[in-house]
Motif scaffolding. Structure first.
Motif, mmCIF file in Angstrom:
data_model
loop_
_atom_site.group_PDB
_atom_site.id
_atom_site.type_symbol
_atom_site.label_atom_id
_atom_site.label_comp_id
_atom_site.label_asym_id
_atom_site.label_seq_id
_atom_site.Cartn_x
_atom_site.Cartn_y
_atom_site.Cartn_z
ATOM 1 N N SER A 1 34.285 -19.640 -13.670
ATOM 2 C CA SER A 1 34.676 -20.174 -12.366
ATOM 3 C C SER A 1 34.345 -19.129 -11.316
ATOM 4 O O SER A 1 34.052 -17.993 -11.646
ATOM 5 C CB SER A 1 36.179 -20.453 -12.353
ATOM 6 O OG SER A 1 36.875 -19.276 -12.694
ATOM 7 N N GLY A 2 34.392 -19.525 -10.072
ATOM 8 C CA GLY A 2 34.134 -18.580 -8.985
ATOM 9 C C GLY A 2 32.680 -18.151 -8.951
ATOM 10 O O GLY A 2 31.773 -18.947 -9.164
ATOM 11 N N LYS A 3 32.480 -16.865 -8.732
ATOM 12 C CA LYS A 3 31.105 -16.348 -8.647
ATOM 13 C C LYS A 3 30.545 -16.151 -10.052
ATOM 14 O O LYS A 3 30.142 -15.069 -10.424
ATOM 15 C CB LYS A 3 31.103 -14.998 -7.933
ATOM 16 C CG LYS A 3 31.508 -15.051 -6.482
ATOM 17 C CD LYS A 3 31.314 -13.681 -5.838
ATOM 18 C CE LYS A 3 32.250 -12.628 -6.428
ATOM 19 N NZ LYS A 3 32.082 -11.293 -5.889
ATOM 20 N N LYS A 4 30.514 -17.219 -10.825
ATOM 21 C CA LYS A 4 30.262 -17.031 -12.242
ATOM 22 C C LYS A 4 28.842 -16.575 -12.558
ATOM 23 O O LYS A 4 28.645 -15.754 -13.443
ATOM 24 C CB LYS A 4 30.569 -18.326 -12.993
ATOM 25 C CG LYS A 4 29.806 -19.517 -12.463
ATOM 26 C CD LYS A 4 30.196 -20.773 -13.219
ATOM 27 C CE LYS A 4 29.269 -21.901 -12.805
ATOM 28 N NZ LYS A 4 29.505 -23.111 -13.570
ATOM 29 N N GLU A 5 27.857 -17.096 -11.812
ATOM 30 C CA GLU A 5 26.485 -16.723 -12.151
ATOM 31 C C GLU A 5 26.226 -15.253 -11.865
ATOM 32 O O GLU A 5 25.609 -14.543 -12.663
ATOM 33 C CB GLU A 5 25.498 -17.597 -11.378
ATOM 34 C CG GLU A 5 25.494 -19.005 -11.924
ATOM 35 C CD GLU A 5 24.915 -20.004 -10.959
ATOM 36 O OE1 GLU A 5 24.140 -19.594 -10.078
ATOM 37 O OE2 GLU A 5 25.238 -21.192 -11.102
ATOM 38 N N TYR A 6 26.745 -14.824 -10.736
ATOM 39 C CA TYR A 6 26.611 -13.417 -10.377
ATOM 40 C C TYR A 6 27.330 -12.548 -11.402
ATOM 41 O O TYR A 6 26.779 -11.578 -11.933
ATOM 42 C CB TYR A 6 27.195 -13.206 -8.978
ATOM 43 C CG TYR A 6 27.428 -11.776 -8.607
ATOM 44 C CD1 TYR A 6 26.360 -10.963 -8.241
ATOM 45 C CD2 TYR A 6 28.706 -11.229 -8.622
ATOM 46 C CE1 TYR A 6 26.569 -9.647 -7.892
ATOM 47 C CE2 TYR A 6 28.927 -9.908 -8.277
ATOM 48 C CZ TYR A 6 27.857 -9.115 -7.920
ATOM 49 O OH TYR A 6 28.061 -7.812 -7.586
ATOM 50 N N ALA A 7 28.561 -12.927 -11.707
ATOM 51 C CA ALA A 7 29.356 -12.121 -12.629
ATOM 52 C C ALA A 7 28.715 -12.067 -14.009
ATOM 53 O O ALA A 7 28.661 -11.012 -14.644
ATOM 54 C CB ALA A 7 30.769 -12.692 -12.735
ATOM 55 N N ALA A 8 28.208 -13.206 -14.469
ATOM 56 C CA ALA A 8 27.616 -13.246 -15.809
ATOM 57 C C ALA A 8 26.397 -12.343 -15.870
ATOM 58 O O ALA A 8 26.217 -11.579 -16.822
ATOM 59 C CB ALA A 8 27.236 -14.678 -16.155
ATOM 60 N N MET A 9 25.553 -12.430 -14.846
ATOM 61 C CA MET A 9 24.342 -11.617 -14.860
ATOM 62 C C MET A 9 24.687 -10.135 -14.776
ATOM 63 O O MET A 9 24.141 -9.310 -15.505
ATOM 64 C CB MET A 9 23.450 -12.039 -13.692
ATOM 65 C CG MET A 9 22.077 -11.446 -13.714
ATOM 66 S SD MET A 9 21.123 -11.922 -15.158
ATOM 67 C CE MET A 9 20.194 -13.308 -14.543
ATOM 68 N N LYS A 10 25.622 -9.815 -13.899
ATOM 69 C CA LYS A 10 26.004 -8.411 -13.722
ATOM 70 C C LYS A 10 26.562 -7.844 -15.013
ATOM 71 O O LYS A 10 26.163 -6.776 -15.475
ATOM 72 C CB LYS A 10 27.053 -8.336 -12.614
ATOM 73 C CG LYS A 10 27.531 -6.947 -12.272
ATOM 74 C CD LYS A 10 28.418 -7.034 -11.044
ATOM 75 C CE LYS A 10 29.006 -5.700 -10.658
ATOM 76 N NZ LYS A 10 29.868 -5.820 -9.490
#
Lengths: 498, 471
Positions: free
Chosen positions: A156-165
């Motif tokens: 949830s939230g900024k998930k794509e950014y968080a997952a990549m980071k």
């Protein structure tokens, strides 16, 4: 098949079972049964291990097994466990078992979710049983990569950014590991003969100090990244807060422990001289992790962020204790890994359950939850008390041991750092009590809250299993710390034997 | 010389036979050319299988033609690649535009792969040059195969011009080398006393070969040609043609140029770093998947050099092993891109948004392929890349190793972008679900089995190491 290989086989069979499941009901049932069996066999492993030790088996690792894999490179399927790994395996199976129940209501792409989740767990189990660095590294990467999909798809939230980071930072850590592992490998046969990846054999090699200085940072930071070592911890708050409940549980509860475990059993064990020399640098970094993480929690409003920062602080404490390089502190470090694993899993599970009802995780928007969800709230208070180190719960045992161990150092540097780290307990108390006060106590402001139901049966299974673990370790820590202590002997003698 | 000795050229002779059969089939068949697809595919399948049978080793024509276990393994690796390309092409060749010209496709590719086989077996620079040309020229014709697309014609002319140019450079290098060493035979080079002229000759030779492997700064043709050429030809270029050039590079470096080891280690060191970094950084920006795979394959070539640089037995084994894995991983990726393009005409990354919801199996294959290219376990790419790193560490090239592992992280980023598009991104207008043809499915199954199996079967690597040689 031996006890340890079964710990990989059962998850894999569960994965295959899930692949053939027809609907959500079947999927989660298979997952629950598979992970239930896994939990039982981990408990069985603990008893089998204790029986071996009582039977006078003093070998460094027991249940060892070695199968040639790549003969020309001397890469082997080398497995075996000591007390520390047994404890970590038990922790992992508790967390993944409860994780399955915490994700009971996953709707979207449920098969893929459970497959990724259990694949992640399989990687972690494999990591803890490996004695061969190549094998260990393989499982390490195997545990990291499903996180990308788990956070990216179901987060949830900024998930794509968080997952990549998260994925890139953890993989960068593993990239450093490659250098370290290969450095060890090609220097493992100073007198000629075959190179080896085997940890036990590597521990008998005396590496020259220049080489140790070169390799130690690679391995320590490589593992440290996943243990949220400052300044490489930044993936953690984003990752944890974006991840779905079970993933946060598994990640904060277990995956971050790969860092502490690797630092202790690879970096420090194999490169003790460099550890002695360079510990102070990393002690400073971990000291910052501890305090910064604790202070970070106070500034946060989102429950998951609060818990993520608290994980940074607690995992910082694990590395901090390991770097004290003595037996008591290291024992505390392992206890802290287990205690934090259970506690943070409970926290994330509860946050997920509360969020499923209130649809918000912002603490200022909630109040009076105790009145509508007494069961979940009580569990939350228990988790909080464990986190701030109340005697009788696991957190106390772990932190007490760590600080006693840390205080054994007589010099000013260690004393000052220890005092600073101890002060994090006070900060922890502040944020725990603040959250409890804000969201649990007080009047029910929102009318919709009265419609909330308390925990369902599967939520109760998840929370109760974790609370049993937390209270169990708090009340009866000795069997666990005994099991850990005698496994620390080789590591400590490597450090002091120089 | 007896007739039995001709059996040493078993791979080449069988391929020539296959080409003749396809030619006869072309003459014998009427309007419907679909039968040629089946003929060519099953012929190639049999040749590939026969290639694995135990074979005699030795030399022919006074050392012009050499065959040993290692070269046989290399040939088999690349023949598998061609077989997979054939399997993936059948559906596309059946389309209306291409129907009348099916046999050309097979004939030219067979001709090219005959060149590949002779190239690997060459023991002399004359033989080497002849087969190198035979490898390239038919592919240039094939790059322009889709005459109705201007892009394709452009790709053909770009490929033929750049390869003619590189051949010129290479020939120039060879003539200098012949001048200073007095030999074109791989086993007879004497560089001692040749001085810097020998090095100049080597640099020209290397530059010529670097065009074929698309090493930076000789990579400029790659992306345009891959994008314009038919997908299967791009796949062939990136796997078989590149693999052959890598193989002959390592064979000549470890034999003919062994005295120049210091020189070529420096060259490899520099080009490996530039190639990895440039390939990776450009790949990040690509939106078209064929261009994306072009830059990814440039970066992979940089990684392959990690195996070459140490000049060791381990390095050679790691290189061949990596190429073997790369055949399966890269062709799986190209296979998916191809079948999606054939069915929907779409090949940009945005079009792949939400692909998993409509075509789950294809997306899974693509994900495995990308993970294998990125070096993520449990797929074989992990083992391949780790062993390349091992080879670099063995030689003590830690600086190169560190740069390489950092590059591996960059590459993971862009491979994950495609995974993200397929699995995470939502799309209003996703590519609708379709069923692939039998041959494409078969090729993808072979690729997946290869990607999963090769890593876990340690004996494959052990065998390669047992037949490799170092300096």
């Amino acid at each position: 098949m031996d006890l340890l290989t079964l710990h990989i086989v059962v998850p894999v069979l569960t994965l295959i079972g899930i692949a053939f499941a027809r609907n959500l009901q079947q999927t989660r049932t298979i997952a629950a049964i598979g992970m239930g069996i896994q939990l039982l066999q981990s408990v069985n492993l603990v008893f089998a291990f204790l029986a071996e030790r009582r039977g006078g088996n003093t070998a460094e690792v027991v249940f060892a097994k070695s199968i040639v894999w790549f003969e020309s490179l001397n890469i082997r399927y080398d497995i075996g466990v000591d007390g520390i790994s047994v404890a970590m395996i038990l922790l992992t199976s508790v967390v993944i078992f409860t994780g399955v129940f915490a994700s009971w209501e996953t709707k979207d792409l449920y098969k893929e979710f459970f497959i990724s989740l259990i694949l992640l767990a399989a990687g972690v189990f494999g990591f803890f049983i490996s004695l061969d660095l190549f094998l260990m590294f393989l499982f390490f990467e195997l545990a990291v990569i499903p996180m990308y999909l788990l956070i990216g798809i179901w987060g949830s939230g900024k998930k794509e950014y968080a997952a990549m980071k998260l994925t890139l930072m953890l993989m960068a850590g593993s990239a450093l590991l490659v250098v370290g592992i290969l450095g060890l490998y090609f220097n493992s046969a100073p007198g000629g003969g075959q190179y080896t990846f085997n940890i036990i054999e590597l521990s008998k090699v005396v590496f020259p100090i220049e080489l140790q200085r070169f390799l130690f940072p690679f391995i320590f930071i490589g593992f440290g990244v996943i243990g949220a070592l400052f300044p490489f911890h930044t993936w953690s708050p984003d990752g944890h807060s974006s991840a779905p409940t079970a993933v946060s549980m598994l990640h904060a509860g277990v995956l971050m422990k790969l860092g502490g475990y690797g630092c202790l059993k690879v970096a420090i064990y194999l490169l003790p001289e460099a550890a002695n020399e360079l510990a102070w640098i990393f002690l400073l970094a971990t000291g910052i992790s501890v305090i910064y993480g604790a202070l970070g929690t106070i500034a946060q409003k989102d429950l998951k962020y609060i818990n993520a920062y608290s994980s940074v602080s607690h995992c910082g404490l694990v590395l901090f204790a390991i770097l004290m390089l003595n037996k008591t502190a290291s024992n505390g470090a392992v206890l802290q890994m287990i205690s934090h694993g259970l506690m943070t899993a409970l926290f994330f599970a509860l946050i997920g359950m509360i969020y499923a009802r209130t649809k918000t995780r912002i603490i200022t928007e909630m109040s009076g939850i105790l009145k509508v969800m007494p069961f979940l709230s009580v569990c939350y208070v228990i988790a909080g008390l464990a986190s701030l180190g109340l005697p009788g719960l696991s957190g106390f045992v772990a932190e007490m041991t760590i600080f006693v161990g840390a205080f054994q150092h007589q010099d000013v540097f260690h004393r000052v750092l220890t005092i600073i780290a101890v002060s994090s307990i006070v900060v922890t108390a502040v944020y725990i009590l603040r959250v409890v006060g804000m969201i649990l106590m007080g009047p029910v402001k929102e009318e919709t809250y009265s419609a909330f139901s308390d925990a369902t049966w599967y939520e109760k299974v998840a929370t109760v299993a974790l609370i049993i673990g937390i209270a169990g370790i708090g009340m009866a820590p000795l069997w666990l710390s005994d099991m850990i202590l005698n496994s620390l002997d080789p590591i400590i003698s490597a450090i002091t034997g120089i | 010389m007896s007739w039995e000795q001709f059996l040493l050229m078993r791979h080449e002779l069988l391929l020539i036979l296959a080409a003749v059969v396809v030619l006869v089939a072309e003459i014998a068949t009427g309007e419907d050319k679909n039968g040629i697809n089946h003929t060519a595919i099953w012929l190639m399948a049999s040749i590939t299988v026969v290639g694995f049978l135990p074979a005699p080793v030795g030399k022919l024509f006074g050392g012009m033609y050499v065959v040993d276990s290692l070269r046989l393994a290399m040939k088999n690796t690349l023949n598998i690649g061609l077989l997979i390309v054939f399997l993936q092409s059948a559906r596309w060749l059946n389309s209306k535009e291409n129907q009348g010209r099916v046999s050309e496709f097979y004939l030219l590719l067979l001709a090219s792969v005959i060149g590949v086989n002779y190239l690997i077996s060459s023991g002399n620079f004359l033989m080497f040059y002849l087969s190198l040309e035979l490898t390239t020229i038919p592919v240039a014709a094939l790059a322009a195969y889709e005459q109705y697309k201007s892009r394709s014609a452009e790709a053909g002319i770009k490929l033929i011009l750049s390869s003619a140019f590189s051949s010129g450079i290479l020939l120039f290098g060879l003539s200098i080398i012949y001048g200073v060493t007095g030999s074109l035979d791989f086993s007879l080079a004497v560089f001692a006393g040749a001085g810097s002229l020998g090095i100049v000759g080597f640099i020209f030779f290397f530059s010529g070969l670097a065009f074929k492997i698309s090493i930076v700064p000789f990579h400029l043709w790659t992306a345009d040609v891959y994008e314009g050429a038919p997908t299967n030809i791009s796949a062939y270029l990136s796997v078989v043609s590149k693999g052959a050039a890598v193989f002959i590079l390592i064979l000549t470096f470890f034999s003919f140029f062994r005295e120049l080891q210091d020189v070529w280690q420096g060259v490899i060191f520099a080009t490996a770093i530039i190639t990895m970094t440039v390939g990776n950084l450009f790949a990040i920006r690509q939106k078209n998947l064929k261009r994306f795979l072009a830059f990814s394959s440039i970066a992979q070539a940089g990684f392959i050099f990690l195996g070459v640089i140490g000049g060791s037995e381990l390095g050679m084994a790691a290189t061949v092993y990596f190429v073997l894995i790369y055949v399966f991983s890269n062709l799986a990726a190209f296979g998916v891109v191809n079948i999606v393009a054939v069915n929907s005409g779409k090949e940009s990354m945005e079009d792949y948004n939400g692909l998993y919801r409509t075509n789950p199996r294809l997306s899974l294959v693509m994900m495995l392929a990308l993970f294998s290219l990125a070096g993520i376990p449990p797929v074989a790419g992990f083992f391949g890349k780790f062993f390349l790193f091992t080879a670099a560490a063995e030689g003590g090239f830690y600086a190169l190793l560190i740069i390489a592992v950092l590059n591996a992280i960059i590459s993971l980023y862009y491979y994950l972008l495609v995974v993200k598009a397929m699995f995470i991104n939502k799309s209003e207008n996703p590519i609708s679900g379709f069923t692939s043809d039998f041959y494409t499915r078969l090729s993808l199954v072979i690729c997946v089995l290869g990607m999963i199996g090769i890593g876990f079967i340690g004996e494959i690597y052990d065998y390669l190491q047992s037949i490799s040689f170092g300096l």
